[in-house]
Motif scaffolding. Structure first.
Motif, PDB file in Angstrom:
ATOM      1  N   LYS A 156       0.817  -1.210   0.000  1.00 24.49           N
ATOM      2  CA  LYS A 156       0.000   0.000   0.000  1.00 24.49           C
ATOM      3  C   LYS A 156       0.854   1.264   0.000  1.00 24.49           C
ATOM      4  O   LYS A 156       0.427   2.307  -0.488  1.00 24.49           O
ATOM      5  N   ALA A 157       2.073   1.162   0.574  1.00 26.20           N
ATOM      6  CA  ALA A 157       2.977   2.313   0.598  1.00 26.20           C
ATOM      7  C   ALA A 157       3.708   2.504  -0.721  1.00 26.20           C
ATOM      8  O   ALA A 157       4.456   3.476  -0.883  1.00 26.20           O
ATOM      9  N   GLY A 158       3.514   1.580  -1.650  1.00 25.95           N
ATOM     10  CA  GLY A 158       4.136   1.718  -2.961  1.00 25.95           C
ATOM     11  C   GLY A 158       5.432   0.964  -3.130  1.00 25.95           C
ATOM     12  O   GLY A 158       6.080   1.068  -4.179  1.00 25.95           O
ATOM     13  N   ASN A 159       5.838   0.184  -2.130  1.00 24.74           N
ATOM     14  CA  ASN A 159       7.091  -0.565  -2.218  1.00 24.74           C
ATOM     15  C   ASN A 159       6.866  -1.940  -2.832  1.00 24.74           C
ATOM     16  O   ASN A 159       5.838  -2.585  -2.589  1.00 24.74           O
ATOM     17  N   VAL A 175      12.036  -6.354   0.903  1.00 20.63           N
ATOM     18  CA  VAL A 175      11.638  -5.180   0.149  1.00 20.63           C
ATOM     19  C   VAL A 175      12.677  -4.975  -0.951  1.00 20.63           C
ATOM     20  O   VAL A 175      13.884  -5.159  -0.725  1.00 20.63           O
ATOM     21  N   LEU A 176      12.232  -4.650  -2.130  1.00 21.70           N
ATOM     22  CA  LEU A 176      13.122  -4.445  -3.277  1.00 21.70           C
ATOM     23  C   LEU A 176      13.485  -2.967  -3.386  1.00 21.70           C
ATOM     24  O   LEU A 176      12.611  -2.105  -3.415  1.00 21.70           O
ATOM     25  N   LYS A 177      14.785  -2.691  -3.452  1.00 19.09           N
ATOM     26  CA  LYS A 177      15.278  -1.318  -3.517  1.00 19.09           C
ATOM     27  C   LYS A 177      16.267  -1.170  -4.669  1.00 19.09           C
ATOM     28  O   LYS A 177      17.068  -2.065  -4.931  1.00 19.09           O
ATOM     29  N   THR A 178      16.239  -0.014  -5.317  1.00 22.76           N
ATOM     30  CA  THR A 178      17.225   0.251  -6.371  1.00 22.76           C
ATOM     31  C   THR A 178      18.566   0.661  -5.766  1.00 22.76           C
ATOM     32  O   THR A 178      19.613   0.545  -6.414  1.00 22.76           O
ATOM     33  N   SER A 179      18.573   1.117  -4.517  1.00 23.65           N
ATOM     34  CA  SER A 179      19.811   1.452  -3.818  1.00 23.65           C
ATOM     35  C   SER A 179      19.514   1.550  -2.325  1.00 23.65           C
ATOM     36  O   SER A 179      18.374   1.779  -1.926  1.00 23.65           O
ATOM     37  N   VAL A 180      20.547   1.370  -1.525  1.00 24.07           N
ATOM     38  CA  VAL A 180      20.443   1.495  -0.075  1.00 24.07           C
ATOM     39  C   VAL A 180      21.607   2.351   0.408  1.00 24.07           C
ATOM     40  O   VAL A 180      22.760   2.078   0.072  1.00 24.07           O
ATOM     41  N   THR A 181      21.306   3.384   1.168  1.00 22.99           N
ATOM     42  CA  THR A 181      22.349   4.256   1.704  1.00 22.99           C
ATOM     43  C   THR A 181      22.618   3.893   3.157  1.00 22.99           C
ATOM     44  O   THR A 181      21.709   3.872   3.987  1.00 22.99           O
ATOM     45  N   ILE A 182      23.895   3.598   3.451  1.00 22.33           N
ATOM     46  CA  ILE A 182      24.320   3.231   4.797  1.00 22.33           C
ATOM     47  C   ILE A 182      25.094   4.399   5.397  1.00 22.33           C
ATOM     48  O   ILE A 182      26.110   4.814   4.842  1.00 22.33           O
ATOM     49  N   PRO A 183      24.652   4.946   6.517  1.00 17.74           N
ATOM     50  CA  PRO A 183      25.362   6.071   7.131  1.00 17.74           C
ATOM     51  C   PRO A 183      26.605   5.595   7.868  1.00 17.74           C
ATOM     52  O   PRO A 183      26.680   4.430   8.279  1.00 17.74           O
ATOM     53  N   PRO A 184      27.608   6.463   8.049  1.00 16.64           N
ATOM     54  CA  PRO A 184      28.800   6.092   8.818  1.00 16.64           C
ATOM     55  C   PRO A 184      28.479   6.007  10.307  1.00 16.64           C
ATOM     56  O   PRO A 184      28.027   6.973  10.906  1.00 16.64           O
ATOM     57  N   ARG A 185      28.731   4.833  10.911  1.00 16.23           N
ATOM     58  CA  ARG A 185      28.400   4.660  12.322  1.00 16.23           C
ATOM     59  C   ARG A 185      29.477   3.942  13.127  1.00 16.23           C
ATOM     60  O   ARG A 185      29.374   3.845  14.341  1.00 16.23           O
ATOM     61  N   LEU A 186      30.511   3.435  12.469  1.00 19.38           N
ATOM     62  CA  LEU A 186      31.503   2.633  13.193  1.00 19.38           C
ATOM     63  C   LEU A 186      32.315   3.484  14.171  1.00 19.38           C
ATOM     64  O   LEU A 186      32.502   3.114  15.322  1.00 19.38           O
TER      65      LEU A 186
END
Length: 215
Positions: A156-159, A175-186
């Motif tokens: 329903k959210a369009g994903n 969930v299918l994604k064209t890209s995933v952004t990972i923030p710096p956390r280490l």
């Protein structure tokens, strides 16, 4: 993975831009031909890098998923943290050639600097949802293709979601994604930078003690 650490260092009223130059000058003034200083510095550097690795292990060992915040990571398989601990190495036999190394796996690098991940060949990345994960947050299957009775539909959210039929139930798996952004956390660089002044002070103290004991 962690390089170019600098700090202001002062010795005999002379200010240096980084710890390495300051320690080398300290060594030359102290006693140019005393090779025992290399052993002391090597041991102190190893201890410092081991302490940094342990600090990262403790910071990022919270249970999944609550251990993941804006600056911490949940411990899942433990492979990334193990790679950091195992990466610590100190090389060189003389005071001026000693260098310390700390890094880790590719995943550790991604978590340190952040990254945008895109699919290499397929159109989408398959990002596992809770039903596709074990209790520690690790994937149950290596690939979405390993799950039987699946189909793709738009939520329903369009994903785009990969669902599985389990009798009368429909379970969302990925969930299918064209890209995933990972923030710096280490936070390896920040941990090294914060501890570096204490390492320099301790190394100088231990070298002086060793010189006095050797006389």
């Amino acid at each position: 993975m962690a390089n170019d650490l600098t700090l202001e260092f002062q010795f005999r009223n002379r200010r240096f831009k980084d710890a390495e130059k300051g320690l080398r000058t300290f060594h030359r003034v102290l006693k140019k031909d005393w090779d025992g200083s290399a052993k002391v510095l090597s041991a102190e550097l190893r201890g410092f890098l081991d302490a940094v690795a342990q600090a990262l292990v403790e910071r990022h060992s919270g249970a999944w998923p609550g251990g993941t915040t804006t600056n911490t990571l949940s411990r899942r398989s433990g492979g990334m943290l193990e790679s950091i601990v195992n990466s610590v190495d100190v090389r060189g036999q003389t005071f001026t050639t000693i260098e310390g190394v700390i890094g880790g796996s590719f995943i550790a690098g991604v978590q340190e600097f952040g990254a945008t991940i895109k699919p290499k060949s397929a159109k989408y990345l398959t990002v596992p949802l809770p039903a596709a994960l074990n209790s520690d947050g690790t994937p149950i299957k290596k690939s979405a293709r390993e799950w039987p009775n699946t189909f793709v539909a738009r939520s329903k959210a369009g994903n785009l979601i990969i669902f599985q039929r389990r009798g009368a139930q429909i379970i969302p798996l990925y969930v299918l994604k064209t890209s995933v952004t990972i923030p710096p956390r280490l936070g390896m660089q920040a941990t090294l930078s914060a501890g570096l002044p204490y390492f320099v002070d301790r190394a100088m103290d231990e070298i002086v003690r060793a010189v006095v004991a050797a006389k």
